[in-house]
Design a protein around this motif. Structure first.
Motif, PDB file in Angstrom:
ATOM      1  N   ALA A 185      12.005  -8.275  13.413  1.00  0.00           N
ATOM      2  CA  ALA A 185      10.714  -8.112  12.730  1.00  0.00           C
ATOM      3  C   ALA A 185      10.647  -6.733  12.093  1.00  0.00           C
ATOM      4  N   ILE A 186       9.939  -6.667  10.967  1.00  0.00           N
ATOM      5  CA  ILE A 186       9.575  -5.358  10.428  1.00  0.00           C
ATOM      6  C   ILE A 186       8.135  -5.085  10.853  1.00  0.00           C
ATOM      7  N   CYS A 187       7.854  -3.834  11.052  1.00  0.00           N
ATOM      8  CA  CYS A 187       6.522  -3.452  11.514  1.00  0.00           C
ATOM      9  C   CYS A 187       5.991  -2.384  10.568  1.00  0.00           C
ATOM     10  N   PRO A 188       5.345  -2.815   9.478  1.00  0.00           N
ATOM     11  CA  PRO A 188       4.862  -1.818   8.515  1.00  0.00           C
ATOM     12  C   PRO A 188       3.654  -1.053   9.040  1.00  0.00           C
ATOM     13  N   GLY A 189       3.563   0.202   8.612  1.00  0.00           N
ATOM     14  CA  GLY A 189       2.327   0.959   8.819  1.00  0.00           C
ATOM     15  C   GLY A 189       1.430   0.709   7.627  1.00  0.00           C
ATOM     16  N   ALA A 190       0.908   1.781   7.046  1.00  0.00           N
ATOM     17  CA  ALA A 190       0.035   1.621   5.879  1.00  0.00           C
ATOM     18  C   ALA A 190       0.902   1.548   4.627  1.00  0.00           C
ATOM     19  N   VAL A 191       0.899   0.391   3.990  1.00  0.00           N
ATOM     20  CA  VAL A 191       1.723   0.185   2.798  1.00  0.00           C
ATOM     21  C   VAL A 191       0.800  -0.156   1.634  1.00  0.00           C
ATOM     22  N   GLY A 199      -7.462  -2.938  -1.746  1.00  0.00           N
ATOM     23  CA  GLY A 199      -6.990  -2.351  -3.005  1.00  0.00           C
ATOM     24  C   GLY A 199      -7.664  -1.027  -3.353  1.00  0.00           C
ATOM     25  N   ASP A 200      -8.561  -0.532  -2.480  1.00  0.00           N
ATOM     26  CA  ASP A 200      -9.205   0.761  -2.742  1.00  0.00           C
ATOM     27  C   ASP A 200      -8.304   1.876  -2.203  1.00  0.00           C
ATOM     28  N   PHE A 201      -7.372   2.339  -3.054  1.00  0.00           N
ATOM     29  CA  PHE A 201      -6.348   3.263  -2.583  1.00  0.00           C
ATOM     30  C   PHE A 201      -6.880   4.668  -2.333  1.00  0.00           C
ATOM     31  N   GLU A 202      -7.956   5.048  -3.017  1.00  0.00           N
ATOM     32  CA  GLU A 202      -8.515   6.389  -2.762  1.00  0.00           C
ATOM     33  C   GLU A 202      -9.086   6.448  -1.362  1.00  0.00           C
ATOM     34  N   ASP A 203      -9.808   5.396  -0.990  1.00  0.00           N
ATOM     35  CA  ASP A 203     -10.358   5.301   0.355  1.00  0.00           C
ATOM     36  C   ASP A 203      -9.215   5.287   1.366  1.00  0.00           C
ATOM     37  N   ALA A 204      -8.139   4.527   1.036  1.00  0.00           N
ATOM     38  CA  ALA A 204      -6.984   4.447   1.925  1.00  0.00           C
ATOM     39  C   ALA A 204      -6.352   5.820   2.105  1.00  0.00           C
ATOM     40  N   ASP A 205      -6.206   6.580   1.009  1.00  0.00           N
ATOM     41  CA  ASP A 205      -5.612   7.926   1.093  1.00  0.00           C
ATOM     42  C   ASP A 205      -6.368   8.787   2.105  1.00  0.00           C
ATOM     43  N   ARG A 206      -7.688   8.743   2.039  1.00  0.00           N
ATOM     44  CA  ARG A 206      -8.499   9.564   2.943  1.00  0.00           C
ATOM     45  C   ARG A 206      -8.262   9.158   4.388  1.00  0.00           C
ATOM     46  N   ALA A 207      -8.263   7.851   4.655  1.00  0.00           N
ATOM     47  CA  ALA A 207      -8.107   7.359   6.026  1.00  0.00           C
ATOM     48  C   ALA A 207      -6.705   7.667   6.557  1.00  0.00           C
ATOM     49  N   THR A 210      -5.307  11.284   7.863  1.00  0.00           N
ATOM     50  CA  THR A 210      -5.619  11.768   9.213  1.00  0.00           C
ATOM     51  C   THR A 210      -4.720  11.155  10.284  1.00  0.00           C
ATOM     52  N   VAL A 211      -3.998  10.071   9.959  1.00  0.00           N
ATOM     53  CA  VAL A 211      -3.234   9.382  11.010  1.00  0.00           C
ATOM     54  C   VAL A 211      -1.735   9.291  10.737  1.00  0.00           C
ATOM     55  N   GLN A 212      -1.315   9.566   9.506  1.00  0.00           N
ATOM     56  CA  GLN A 212       0.105   9.393   9.159  1.00  0.00           C
ATOM     57  C   GLN A 212       0.758  10.748   8.904  1.00  0.00           C
ATOM     58  N   PRO A 213       1.727  11.145   9.729  1.00  0.00           N
ATOM     59  CA  PRO A 213       2.367  12.451   9.524  1.00  0.00           C
ATOM     60  C   PRO A 213       3.135  12.571   8.203  1.00  0.00           C
ATOM     61  N   TRP A 214       3.815  11.492   7.775  1.00  0.00           N
ATOM     62  CA  TRP A 214       4.618  11.582   6.540  1.00  0.00           C
ATOM     63  C   TRP A 214       3.696  11.821   5.351  1.00  0.00           C
ATOM     64  N   ALA A 252       2.933   9.466  16.257  1.00  0.00           N
ATOM     65  CA  ALA A 252       1.895  10.496  16.405  1.00  0.00           C
ATOM     66  C   ALA A 252       0.840  10.102  17.426  1.00  0.00           C
ATOM     67  N   GLY A 253       0.708   8.795  17.659  1.00  0.00           N
ATOM     68  CA  GLY A 253      -0.276   8.324  18.633  1.00  0.00           C
ATOM     69  C   GLY A 253      -1.660   8.855  18.317  1.00  0.00           C
ATOM     70  N   PRO A 254      -2.414   9.232  19.345  1.00  0.00           N
ATOM     71  CA  PRO A 254      -3.797   9.678  19.090  1.00  0.00           C
ATOM     72  C   PRO A 254      -3.883  11.115  18.567  1.00  0.00           C
ATOM     73  N   ARG A 255      -2.745  11.747  18.295  1.00  0.00           N
ATOM     74  CA  ARG A 255      -2.722  13.107  17.730  1.00  0.00           C
ATOM     75  C   ARG A 255      -3.493  14.093  18.603  1.00  0.00           C
ATOM     76  N   PHE A 256      -3.214  14.023  19.919  1.00  0.00           N
ATOM     77  CA  PHE A 256      -3.887  14.861  20.901  1.00  0.00           C
ATOM     78  C   PHE A 256      -3.604  16.344  20.652  1.00  0.00           C
TER      79      PHE A 256
END
Ligand code: NAD
Length: 296
Positions: A185-191, A199-207, A210-214, A252-256
């Motif tokens: 299986a592949i397990c995508p994150g935010a793609v 399809g609201d990519f600006e909103d997606a960028d903001r969210a 805060t959670v994706q290190p890359w 990154a998990g909960p980014r404690f």
């Protein structure tokens, strides 16, 4: 680019858009004949055109993966047209039921499972039958999600169905290994596909910031490369696995640590802490040049 799938045949469900389309393109570039299957026939026809429309190596089949007879027919038609099936990418998906669990109807719950889990089951079953009969092995790739690995990422039904896909990947890999059929299986994150954030990519960028290190966005092509790897002999000893491509989100998990950095205790310092040993901590203050740069 290598042509390591020359003479091979791949079927991609949900191939008219996003990760499925990019994977169909990648597998075709690697030399495979590719059948795109999708419930959206207009998008399927368009996808075929975008791929170049070479009818000797590309095809589109309308298929609703929630209907077993349609998936069985899809696999049969791919074999009838191109002579075999080597790769089955069970990828079709949608967001499904959303909202609080207290507001989720049984019908919406089941409709979500029909697409995300039953579709993978039917694809695995019918592709495996053909692969076993042909006796040449094969690769089955399923699309799961980081939402199937942790709470707080996706809606209830979506997350539960994706967790089940990970489990089905393991159980079918165990059974089908004897036939040299690998199941991963592949397990995508935010793609960034039409599915994400409506399809609201600006909103997606903001969210996602805060959670994706890359730092860069996840693209369908990033997942297509993983699908390609899992479809070729480069991954010949890999089966029953879920390969996560999420820009480090799950790692990154909960980014404690990050949240502590914003507090006083570990901000701007480095060294060695001694816990409850009774020994003094060995801590030094950092300046920005020492690598304690604030995240932007
Ligand atoms: N985009 C992301 O961030 C992300 C993250 C994790 C997992 N995923 C998964 O990746 C897969 C592909 O999603 P995507 O982001 O490329 O979305 P997408 O909307 O771009 O593509 C999904 C495709 O699946 C098709 N489809 C939906 N229901 C179907 C059905 N019943 N039968 C046949 N086809 C059907 C759609 O018509 C569409 O063409 C899905 O399984 C999704 O859950 C996506």
């Amino acid at each position: 680019m290598t042509e390591d799938l020359q003479g091979r045949v791949a079927v991609v469900t949900g191939g008219a858009s996003g990760i499925g389309f990019a994977s169909a393109q990648r597998l075709a570039q690697a030399g495979a004949a590719v059948v795109i299957a999708d419930v959206n026939a207009a998008a399927g026809a368009e996808a075929l055109e975008r791929l170049g429309g070479d009818a000797t190596r590309l095809g589109f089949e309308p298929c609703d993966v929630t209907v077993e007879a349609e998936v069985a027919r899809l696999v049969e038609r791919a074999v009838a047209r191109f002579g075999r099936i080597d790769v089955m990418f069970n990828n079709a998906g949608l967001g499904g039921a959303i909202g609080p669990i207290t507001e989720t109807s049984a019908e919406d719950w089941q409709r979500t499972f029909h697409v995300l889990l039953d579709g993978v089951f039917y694809g695995t079953k019918h592709a495996a039958r053909q692969m076993i009969a042909a006796g040449q092995g094969g690769a089955i790739v399923n699309t799961a999600s980081v939402a199937g690995m942790a709470g707080g990422i996706g809606p209830h039904a979506y997350s539960a169905a994706k967790a089940a896909v990970i489990s089905l990947t393991r159980t079918s890999a165990v059974e089908l290994a004897a036939y040299h059929i690998r199941v991963n299986a592949i397990c995508p994150g935010a793609v960034y596909t039409p599915l994400m954030h409506g399809g609201d990519f600006e909103d997606a960028d903001r969210a996602i910031a805060t959670v994706q290190p890359w730092p860069e966005r996840g693209l369908p092509e990033h997942l297509a490369d993983v699908v390609h790897f899992l479809s070729t002999s480069a991954s010949i000893f890999v089966t029953g696995q879920t390969i996560t491509a999420d820009g480090g989100m799950l790692a990154a998990g909960p980014r404690f640590i990050e949240s502590q950095k914003r507090g006083r205790r570990t901000s701007g310092v480095a060294g060695f802490t001694q816990g409850s040993t009774g020994r003094p901590n060995e801590i030094r203050r950092l300046n920005q040049a020492d690598g304690d740069k604030p995240r932007t």
